[in-house]
Design a protein around this motif. Structure first.
Motif, PDB file in Angstrom:
ATOM      1  N   ASN A 250       0.818  -1.217   0.000  1.00 59.59           N
ATOM      2  CA  ASN A 250       0.000   0.000   0.000  1.00 59.59           C
ATOM      3  C   ASN A 250       0.848   1.262   0.000  1.00 59.59           C
ATOM      4  N   VAL A 251       1.970   1.227   0.717  1.00 65.50           N
ATOM      5  CA  VAL A 251       2.789   2.445   0.853  1.00 65.50           C
ATOM      6  C   VAL A 251       4.039   2.413  -0.014  1.00 65.50           C
ATOM      7  N   MET A 252       4.234   1.363  -0.791  1.00 67.10           N
ATOM      8  CA  MET A 252       5.461   1.244  -1.580  1.00 67.10           C
ATOM      9  C   MET A 252       5.673   2.452  -2.482  1.00 67.10           C
ATOM     10  N   ALA A 253       4.647   2.820  -3.256  1.00 65.25           N
ATOM     11  CA  ALA A 253       4.792   3.946  -4.181  1.00 65.25           C
ATOM     12  C   ALA A 253       5.067   5.240  -3.431  1.00 65.25           C
ATOM     13  N   SER A 254       4.377   5.463  -2.321  1.00 63.74           N
ATOM     14  CA  SER A 254       4.554   6.710  -1.569  1.00 63.74           C
ATOM     15  C   SER A 254       5.945   6.829  -0.975  1.00 63.74           C
ATOM     16  N   GLN A 255       6.605   5.677  -0.694  1.00 64.29           N
ATOM     17  CA  GLN A 255       7.941   5.702  -0.113  1.00 64.29           C
ATOM     18  C   GLN A 255       9.042   5.663  -1.170  1.00 64.29           C
ATOM     19  N   VAL A 256       8.753   5.083  -2.312  1.00 60.85           N
ATOM     20  CA  VAL A 256       9.747   5.016  -3.387  1.00 60.85           C
ATOM     21  C   VAL A 256       9.784   6.312  -4.188  1.00 60.85           C
ATOM     22  N   MET A 257       8.611   6.924  -4.381  1.00 66.18           N
ATOM     23  CA  MET A 257       8.531   8.157  -5.161  1.00 66.18           C
ATOM     24  C   MET A 257       9.198   9.314  -4.414  1.00 66.18           C
ATOM     25  N   PRO A 258       9.667  10.342  -5.126  1.00 62.83           N
ATOM     26  CA  PRO A 258      10.290  11.509  -4.473  1.00 62.83           C
ATOM     27  C   PRO A 258       9.348  12.139  -3.449  1.00 62.83           C
ATOM     28  N   ALA A 259       9.907  12.596  -2.341  1.00 67.73           N
ATOM     29  CA  ALA A 259       9.096  13.158  -1.256  1.00 67.73           C
ATOM     30  C   ALA A 259       8.357  14.417  -1.688  1.00 67.73           C
ATOM     31  N   ARG A 260       8.898  15.140  -2.662  1.00 67.50           N
ATOM     32  CA  ARG A 260       8.262  16.383  -3.107  1.00 67.50           C
ATOM     33  C   ARG A 260       6.868  16.143  -3.689  1.00 67.50           C
ATOM     34  N   LEU A 261       6.579  14.927  -4.143  1.00 76.39           N
ATOM     35  CA  LEU A 261       5.283  14.641  -4.755  1.00 76.39           C
ATOM     36  C   LEU A 261       4.197  14.359  -3.725  1.00 76.39           C
ATOM     37  N   GLN A 262       4.612  13.982  -2.512  1.00 69.78           N
ATOM     38  CA  GLN A 262       3.661  13.697  -1.435  1.00 69.78           C
ATOM     39  C   GLN A 262       2.590  12.696  -1.878  1.00 69.78           C
ATOM     40  N   VAL A 263       3.045  11.578  -2.414  1.00 69.75           N
ATOM     41  CA  VAL A 263       2.138  10.528  -2.875  1.00 69.75           C
ATOM     42  C   VAL A 263       1.495   9.850  -1.668  1.00 69.75           C
ATOM     43  N   GLU A 264       0.204   9.625  -1.744  1.00 73.03           N
ATOM     44  CA  GLU A 264      -0.523   8.995  -0.643  1.00 73.03           C
ATOM     45  C   GLU A 264      -0.527   7.478  -0.790  1.00 73.03           C
ATOM     46  N   ALA A 265      -0.665   6.780   0.331  1.00 69.74           N
ATOM     47  CA  ALA A 265      -0.785   5.318   0.312  1.00 69.74           C
ATOM     48  C   ALA A 265      -2.105   4.936  -0.331  1.00 69.74           C
ATOM     49  N   VAL A 266      -2.117   3.763  -0.966  1.00 71.36           N
ATOM     50  CA  VAL A 266      -3.334   3.313  -1.642  1.00 71.36           C
ATOM     51  C   VAL A 266      -4.243   2.518  -0.714  1.00 71.36           C
ATOM     52  N   GLY A 267      -3.856   2.373   0.533  1.00 67.68           N
ATOM     53  CA  GLY A 267      -4.660   1.629   1.495  1.00 67.68           C
ATOM     54  C   GLY A 267      -4.111   1.843   2.889  1.00 67.68           C
ATOM     55  N   ILE A 268      -4.388   0.913   3.779  1.00 73.69           N
ATOM     56  CA  ILE A 268      -3.932   1.016   5.165  1.00 73.69           C
ATOM     57  C   ILE A 268      -2.425   0.803   5.229  1.00 73.69           C
ATOM     58  N   PRO A 269      -1.665   1.738   5.808  1.00 74.46           N
ATOM     59  CA  PRO A 269      -0.204   1.597   5.902  1.00 74.46           C
ATOM     60  C   PRO A 269       0.195   0.804   7.145  1.00 74.46           C
ATOM     61  N   PRO A 270       1.463   0.408   7.257  1.00 78.54           N
ATOM     62  CA  PRO A 270       1.944  -0.167   8.517  1.00 78.54           C
ATOM     63  C   PRO A 270       1.803   0.845   9.643  1.00 78.54           C
ATOM     64  N   LEU A 271       1.774   0.371  10.865  1.00 79.78           N
ATOM     65  CA  LEU A 271       1.591   1.261  12.013  1.00 79.78           C
ATOM     66  C   LEU A 271       2.875   1.956  12.427  1.00 79.78           C
ATOM     67  N   VAL A 272       3.973   1.619  11.754  1.00 79.38           N
ATOM     68  CA  VAL A 272       5.252   2.294  11.996  1.00 79.38           C
ATOM     69  C   VAL A 272       5.776   2.814  10.670  1.00 79.38           C
ATOM     70  N   LYS A 273       6.691   3.758  10.736  1.00 84.79           N
ATOM     71  CA  LYS A 273       7.260   4.351   9.537  1.00 84.79           C
ATOM     72  C   LYS A 273       8.181   3.351   8.842  1.00 84.79           C
ATOM     73  N   VAL A 274       7.976   3.155   7.540  1.00 77.53           N
ATOM     74  CA  VAL A 274       8.850   2.305   6.738  1.00 77.53           C
ATOM     75  C   VAL A 274       9.323   3.118   5.540  1.00 77.53           C
ATOM     76  N   ASP A 275      10.494   2.752   4.994  1.00 72.58           N
ATOM     77  CA  ASP A 275      11.011   3.471   3.841  1.00 72.58           C
ATOM     78  C   ASP A 275      10.890   2.621   2.585  1.00 72.58           C
ATOM     79  N   GLY A 276      11.292   3.191   1.457  1.00 77.59           N
ATOM     80  CA  GLY A 276      11.165   2.502   0.178  1.00 77.59           C
ATOM     81  C   GLY A 276      11.903   1.170   0.115  1.00 77.59           C
TER      82      GLY A 276
END
Length: 305
Positions: A250-276
C-alpha cells in the motif's frame, strides 16, 4: 521379433515427439483464457471501475480553473490516482485469473491429461504462471491506455482542450515510470500469492477464496494490532505490521517516489514508519516464499485427483 521391436521404438519416438513444448503449453493456456467468460467478465468490471475512478473528476466544479492554473500538478494527480486504481483493481482481477488457470485445472482433473502426455509438473506450473504474467502485462498496458483516454476526456470536457498535456516534461515521465514499477512489483507478488494458494488447495474454490481474502485480512489485522498497542502500550504490536505484505504494498509507491510529490498510500499503511527499500525487501521476501512453496508442493505431491 525384430519388426516388433522396431515398431515399439517408433511408437515411443512418436510419443516423445508429441509431448507439448513449453511455448506450446503457454500458447494453449492463453487460448483457454481467451475462451473463458471468467476471463472477460471480471475484466469488463475492472475497466468500468477504472473509467469511473477517472470520470468522477467531472463532478468537480472548480476543476477547470485548477487545470488552467496548474496543468502539471493536475497531470501528476491524475497519474497517481490512475496508477493507484490500476494496482488495486487489476490486482483483484489477477487473483481471480490465476485461480482459474491453476486451481480449475486441478478441480476438473484435466491436469492429469497433461501430465500423462509427458509434461513435467514444474514445466506445467511454469507455463501457467508465464501465461498469467503475459496476460497481466497486456491488461496493464490496456489499463494504462484506457486511463489515458479517460484523462483526455476529462481535460476536453472541463478545460475544452488538451493543452495540459503540453506541460508534461521528462521529470513527469520519469516519476510515472517509477510509480509504474511499483505497480508491476505488486502485480508479480499478487500473482505468486494466487499461485501458492491454488497449488496448495488444488481447487478453484480454495485458490480464489484464500487469494482474495489475504489482503483484507492483512489490512484488517493491522487494525487489531493497533488495538493491542492501545491496550498494552507495547510497541511490538506496531512493529509487527512493518512486515505485513498488504500494508507494505500500500505504501510502496509513496515511499519510493520523491518526497516532493507527497504521494498517498493506496490503502492502510503499517503502524510504523517504513522506507522505500524496506517495502521492496518485504515484497521480495514474500514473493520468494510464495514461489518456493508453490514449487515445493508441486514437486513433492503426486497428481491423484
Amino acid at each position: 521379433m525384430s519388426t516388433a521391436i522396431m515398431t515399439s521404438e517408433a511408437e515411443r519416438t512418436q510419443l516423445r515427439a508429441s509431448t507439448p513444448s513449453f511455448f506450446g503449453i503457454v500458447r494453449g493456456e492463453l487460448l483457454k483464457m481467451s475462451r473463458r467468460w471468467s476471463t472477460w467478465i471480471p475484466l469488463v468490471l475492472v475497466a468500468m471501475f477504472l473509467c469511473a475512478g477517472t470520470l468522477v473528476r467531472l463532478l468537480s466544479s472548480n476543476l477547470k480553473e485548477y487545470i488552467t492554473a496548474h496543468p502539471l500538478d493536475f497531470m501528476y494527480r491524475e497519474m497517481e490516482n490512475g496508477l493507484a486504481f490500476i494496482q488495486i483493481f487489476t490486482g483483484l482481477y489477477f487473483l481471480v485469473l490465476v485461480a482459474y488457470v491453476i486451481g480449475l485445472e486441478y478441480q476438473m482433473g484435466t491436469i492429469r491429461v497433461l501430465i500423462a502426455r509427458g509434461v513435467g509438473k514444474l514445466t506445467l506450473l511454469a507455463a501457467k504462471v508465464t501465461s498469467v504474467l503475459i496476460m497481466a502485462a497486456l491488461v496493464i498496458i490496456a489499463s494504462l491506455l484506457l486511463t489515458s483516454v479517460m484523462i483526455c476526456i476529462v481535460l476536453q470536457a472541463k478545460a475544452g482542450n488538451l493543452d495540459a498535456l503540453k506541460a508534461l516534461n521528462a521529470q513527469f515521465w520519469s516519476d510515472s515510470g517509477l510509480y509504474l514499477l511499483t505497480v508491476l512489483i505488486s502485480t508479480v507478488v499478487t500473482i505468486l500469492l494466487g499461485t501458492m494458494f491454488s497449488v496448495l488447495g488444488r481447487s478453484l474454490t480454495i485458490g480464489l477464496s484464500a487469494g482474495l481474502a489475504w489482503f483484507p485480512v492483512d489490512n484488517i489485522g493491522a487494525q487489531f494490532l493497533r488495538l493491542g498497542y492501545l491496550i498494552t502500550q507495547n510497541d511490538i504490536w506496531k512493529n509487527v505490521t512493518a512486515y505485513f505484505l498488504g500494508p507494505n504494498l500500500n505504501v510502496m509507491a509513496s515511499q519510493v517516489m520523491p518526497a516532493r510529490l507527497q504521494v498517498e498510500a493506496v490503502g492502510i499503511p503499517p503502524l510504523v514508519k517504513v522506507d522505500g527499500p524496506h517495502t521492496l525487501w518485504v515484497a521480495l521476501v514474500y514473493g520468494l516464499i510464495f514461489l518456493v512453496v508453490s514449487i515445493a508442493l508441486t514437486v513433492t505431491r503426486d497428481i491423484k485427483e
